[in-house]
Design a protein around this motif. Structure first.
Motif, PDB file in Angstrom:
ATOM      1  N   ASP A 118      12.626  69.791  34.638  1.00 30.98           N
ATOM      2  CA  ASP A 118      12.957  70.372  35.461  1.00 30.98           C
ATOM      3  C   ASP A 118      12.252  71.562  36.018  1.00 30.98           C
ATOM      4  N   SER A 121      14.774  74.273  37.920  1.00 31.35           N
ATOM      5  CA  SER A 121      15.463  75.243  37.197  1.00 31.35           C
ATOM      6  C   SER A 121      15.085  75.481  36.035  1.00 31.35           C
ATOM      7  N   GLU A 123      14.650  74.157  33.356  1.00 31.23           N
ATOM      8  CA  GLU A 123      15.049  73.423  32.253  1.00 31.23           C
ATOM      9  C   GLU A 123      14.390  72.751  31.120  1.00 31.23           C
ATOM     10  N   THR A 149      32.465  65.946  32.735  1.00 31.91           N
ATOM     11  CA  THR A 149      32.831  65.911  34.785  1.00 31.91           C
ATOM     12  C   THR A 149      33.379  64.887  35.467  1.00 31.91           C
ATOM     13  N   ASP A 153      26.302  59.003  37.883  1.00 26.62           N
ATOM     14  CA  ASP A 153      24.377  58.729  38.444  1.00 26.62           C
ATOM     15  C   ASP A 153      24.367  57.724  38.359  1.00 26.62           C
ATOM     16  N   ARG A 184      27.554  60.012  42.010  1.00 27.19           N
ATOM     17  CA  ARG A 184      26.517  60.557  43.073  1.00 27.19           C
ATOM     18  C   ARG A 184      24.837  60.034  42.627  1.00 27.19           C
ATOM     19  N   TRP A 194      21.055  64.930  32.021  1.00 24.29           N
ATOM     20  CA  TRP A 194      22.186  65.063  31.904  1.00 24.29           C
ATOM     21  C   TRP A 194      23.470  64.326  31.586  1.00 24.29           C
ATOM     22  N   ALA A 197      22.971  65.956  28.614  1.00 22.64           N
ATOM     23  CA  ALA A 197      23.620  67.266  28.735  1.00 22.64           C
ATOM     24  C   ALA A 197      24.741  67.960  29.072  1.00 22.64           C
ATOM     25  N   LYS A 199      26.287  67.077  31.987  1.00 22.76           N
ATOM     26  CA  LYS A 199      26.488  67.497  33.057  1.00 22.76           C
ATOM     27  C   LYS A 199      26.976  66.255  34.346  1.00 22.76           C
ATOM     28  N   ARG A 200      26.306  65.297  33.861  1.00 25.62           N
ATOM     29  CA  ARG A 200      27.080  63.544  33.845  1.00 25.62           C
ATOM     30  C   ARG A 200      27.543  62.635  32.769  1.00 25.62           C
TER      31      ARG A 200
END
Length: 265
Positions: A118, A121, A123, A149, A153, A184, A194, A197, A199-200
């Protein structure tokens, strides 16, 4: 000149290459950039081209005998090379070109190490082919996918090879989907990393065989190494017989989405 990449393992090469590309993407952000038209509304910017050059510089220095398949430069290196790197120097060009920071740099050794950087960020999500980690500010943390979460996506970009039987946009109107998840649309395969990780909860895209795609190879490798469930949208293994991509944090989420997708085909 001393080769600073001597001694790096394949994961180290993937990380260094992705970071080199990310440095270019970040440096050129916000500048007026020339474009190369690819047709059907797609294009590359000067940042795509320069980032790929930086990535190739790292791979050539570290692994001079390996071949490379680049999004912008195509096939490079010996055709008979035993190893090949798949490079997408700027995934999310449309976002980037309008000043949106949702973009990624993808570098993957086919069937091996991979990294997704990324640029904004800082990352870097990476794998050695066995385990998956994220590196940020010099600290590595092992990736732990989770569906907590409830964010999924969905790639809505054309083409739509499975239409009319399945279109990703139809999934967003599915009552079961709306009741369980929240959609998303990031429009970059950074969202695939993500999932690994946490995040998704999942990532869904239509398409053909994505196993050798420069856009998806790095994210798929990171997800698999993190323990995600990764198949085509029809549940078959990703490969010549597969269609698209469904990557989920766990088996339950994968099964739910697969049933919703199957119900719309």
């Amino acid at each position: 000149m001393i080769n600073s990449y001597t001694g790096l393992d394949d994961a180290g090469v993937a990380i260094a290459a992705a970071r080199a590309g990310a440095d270019v993407v970040r440096r050129m952000y916000g500048q007026p950039l020339s474009r190369v038209d690819k047709g059907a509304g797609d294009f590359a910017t000067a940042a795509d081209v320069e980032a790929e050059k930086a990535i190739l510089g790292v791979i050539r220095a570290a692994r001079p005998d390996d071949a490379v398949l680049g999004e912008e430069g195509g096939q490079q290196g010996a055709a008979a090379a035993a190893r090949e790197w798949l490079v997408d120097p700027l995934c999310g060009t449309l976002n980037y070109a309008v000043g949106n920071m949702l973009a990624a740099v993808n570098v993957a050794l086919r069937n091996g190490a991979a990294a997704v950087a990324d640029p904004f960020s800082g990352e870097v999500f990476f794998t050695d082919g066995e385990t998956a980690w994220v590196r940020h500010a010099g600290v590595d943390a092992q990736l732990a996918p989770t569906p907590a979460t409830r964010l999924v996506d969905v790639n809505l970009d054309p083409p739509f090879p499975s239409a009319p039987g399945f279109r990703a946009v139809d999934l967003l109107a599915d009552s079961g989907f709306v009741g369980r998840f929240r959609p998303r649309v990031v429009s970059t395969t950074l969202a695939l990393a993500w999932v690994a990780a946490g995040k998704r909860a999942a990532y869904v895209t239509d398409g053909g065989d994505l196993s050798g795609s420069v856009h998806f190879a790095a994210g798929i490798a990171v997800c698999r190494a993190a323990g995600c469930v990764v198949t085509g949208i029809d549940g078959s293994p990703i490969g010549r017989a597969g269609r698209g991509l469904l990557a989920a944090a766990d088996a339950e989420t994968h099964g739910l989405l697969l049933s919703m997708i199957s119900g719309r085909r």
